[in-house]
Design an enzyme around this catalytic site. Structure first.
Site, short mmCIF file in Angstrom:
data_model
loop_
_atom_site.label_atom_id
_atom_site.label_comp_id
_atom_site.label_asym_id
_atom_site.label_seq_id
_atom_site.Cartn_x
_atom_site.Cartn_y
_atom_site.Cartn_z
CE1 TYR A 172 -3.81 2.01 0.00
CE2 TYR A 172 -3.60 2.68 1.65
CZ TYR A 172 -4.16 2.53 0.93
OH TYR A 172 -5.42 3.54 0.70
CE LYS B 121 -6.78 6.32 0.62
NZ LYS B 121 -7.76 7.10 0.31
P1 NAP Z 1 -12.23 4.52 -8.42
O1 NAP Z 1 -13.83 3.74 -8.43
O2 NAP Z 1 -10.98 3.59 -9.57
O3 NAP Z 1 -12.55 5.71 -7.49
C1 NAP Z 1 -11.19 6.72 -7.37
C2 NAP Z 1 -11.90 7.50 -8.12
O4 NAP Z 1 -10.71 9.20 -7.97
C3 NAP Z 1 -11.99 7.53 -9.64
O5 NAP Z 1 -12.74 8.00 -10.56
C4 NAP Z 1 -10.72 8.35 -10.35
O6 NAP Z 1 -10.65 8.71 -11.78
C5 NAP Z 1 -10.54 9.82 -9.48
N1 NAP Z 1 -9.43 10.27 -9.73
C6 NAP Z 1 -7.86 10.02 -9.69
N2 NAP Z 1 -7.29 11.16 -10.37
C7 NAP Z 1 -8.65 12.09 -10.24
C8 NAP Z 1 -8.01 13.95 -10.50
N3 NAP Z 1 -6.78 14.27 -11.21
N4 NAP Z 1 -9.18 14.39 -10.64
C9 NAP Z 1 -10.56 13.86 -10.02
N5 NAP Z 1 -10.69 12.28 -10.14
C10 NAP Z 1 -9.45 11.40 -9.68
O7 NAP Z 1 -12.18 3.40 -7.05
P2 NAP Z 1 -12.89 3.48 -5.66
O8 NAP Z 1 -12.28 2.33 -4.56
O9 NAP Z 1 -14.06 3.46 -5.26
O10 NAP Z 1 -12.22 4.69 -4.99
C11 NAP Z 1 -12.60 5.48 -4.28
C12 NAP Z 1 -11.92 5.98 -2.82
O11 NAP Z 1 -11.95 5.19 -1.11
C13 NAP Z 1 -10.58 6.29 -2.41
O12 NAP Z 1 -9.87 7.84 -1.59
C14 NAP Z 1 -10.13 4.83 -2.19
O13 NAP Z 1 -8.34 4.95 -1.59
C15 NAP Z 1 -11.11 5.18 -1.02
N6 NAP Z 1 -10.85 3.46 -0.25
C16 NAP Z 1 -10.76 2.40 -1.41
C17 NAP Z 1 -10.45 0.99 -1.08
C18 NAP Z 1 -11.32 0.20 -1.30
O14 NAP Z 1 -10.85 -1.60 -1.49
N7 NAP Z 1 -11.30 -0.18 -2.81
C19 NAP Z 1 -10.72 0.75 0.83
C20 NAP Z 1 -10.72 2.01 0.58
C21 NAP Z 1 -10.85 3.17 1.13
P3 NAP Z 1 -9.71 7.62 -12.87
O15 NAP Z 1 -10.30 6.23 -13.01
O16 NAP Z 1 -9.48 8.80 -14.30
O17 NAP Z 1 -8.14 8.09 -11.93
#
Ligand code: NAP
Length: 262
Positions: free
Chosen positions: A155, A162
């Protein structure tokens, strides 16, 4: 009576129908909120627009959160169309894949800067842009992960980002509390999304989680959506600056091996 009746919500981070941001959008919509969506890049428009239409969302705007100009333009449009904002949802993160492969030790200066800019600073920038539109009772929510507090293999720089994001939540909560605006983070257990696919051996991590998390249940975007509804509702009106775990209890464990075998 729905929990978010009459509330205007702006959500960042919908990439597709697996996104946590989309889970939040659906649950907030179900609770009576009016939703506005923002996505990162033109390439996502094709996927995000039909999702938005499916819940009657008409405000769907592109915004790269590393650009102050794009943020300003988006909020100007938001003010024109909505006038006020009640809830901001930040579900955005990014790190270069090579920085998630080896050791944290080898993180480059540019990789570190990029991860911090997209995943951490953007929340501060969006909070500042939201503030003039928010009244007392406003809520800002971001997404974090346990890798901020304990070392999770690979990570790496995202864990450091984070940790900074969780500190950001506390500082923003202190700054905005006197104006009646609350700021919190939701710490999600592993969910198979596009961002998660960028973490090497995520499947293995997910399998191990399912075996040892006290509830033995995986986390879904709907689980996060439900928590986001509650933390942004008046039912949580005295809670700010917190990190709330939605992880089937994983974070309480001191020993992460299946206890059935002990
Ligand atoms: P996701 O569907 O890939 O969402 C991440 C989003 O961030 C995507 O829409 C991505 O767009 C966007 N992003 C990246 N760079 C950006 C920029 N410069 N401007 C605007 N948007 C941008 O994945 P997710 O898992 O739902 O993630 C959402 C949040 O939850 C993140 O903060 C992640 O760290 C957190 N989280 C996820 C998990 C997990 O297991 N999935 C667990 C804990 C926390 P692009 O696709 O174009 O890059």
């Amino acid at each position: 009576m729905s929990l978010l009746n009459g509330k205007n919500v702006l959500i960042f981070g919908v990439a597709n129908d697996h996104s946590i941001a989309w889970g939040i959008a659906k649950e907030m919509h179900n609770e009576g909120a009016t939703i506005a969506l923002s996505y990162a890049a033109e390439i996502l428009e094709r996927r995000v627009k039909p999702l938005a239409e499916s819940i009657g969302v008409t405000f769907v705007e592109e915004c790269d959160v590393t650009s102050d100009d794009q943020i300003d333009q988006l909020f100007a449009k938001m003010e024109k169309e909505f006038g006020t904002l009640d809830i901001l949802v930040h579900a955005i993160a990014f790190a270069n894949r090579e920085d998630l492969l080896g050791r944290y030790l080898d993180t480059s200066r540019e990789g570190f800067r990029l991860a911090m800019d997209v995943s951490v600073y953007s929340f501060t920038a969006l909070a500042r842009a939201s503030r003039p539109l928010m009244k007392p009772g406003g809520s800002m929510v971001t997404m974090t992960y346990y890798g901020s507090q304990k070392v999770i293999p690979r990570y790496n720089v995202m864990g450091v980002a984070k940790a900074a994001l969780e500190a950001t939540v506390r500082y923003l909560a202190a700054d905005l509390g006197p104006e009646g605006i609350r700021v919190n983070a939701l710490s999600a257990g592993p969910i198979r999304t596009l961002a998660a696919a960028g973490i090497p051996k995520f499947k293995q991590l997910h399998r191990e989680f399912m075996q040892v998390a006290p509830l033995r249940e995986g986390i879904t975007p709907k689980d996060i959506g439900d928590a986001a509804v509650w933390i942004s509702s008046d039912k949580a009106s005295k809670i700010t600056g917190e990190v709330l775990f939605i992880d089937s209890g994983y974070n309480i464990l001191g020993l992460t091996v299946p206890t059935d075998s002990l």
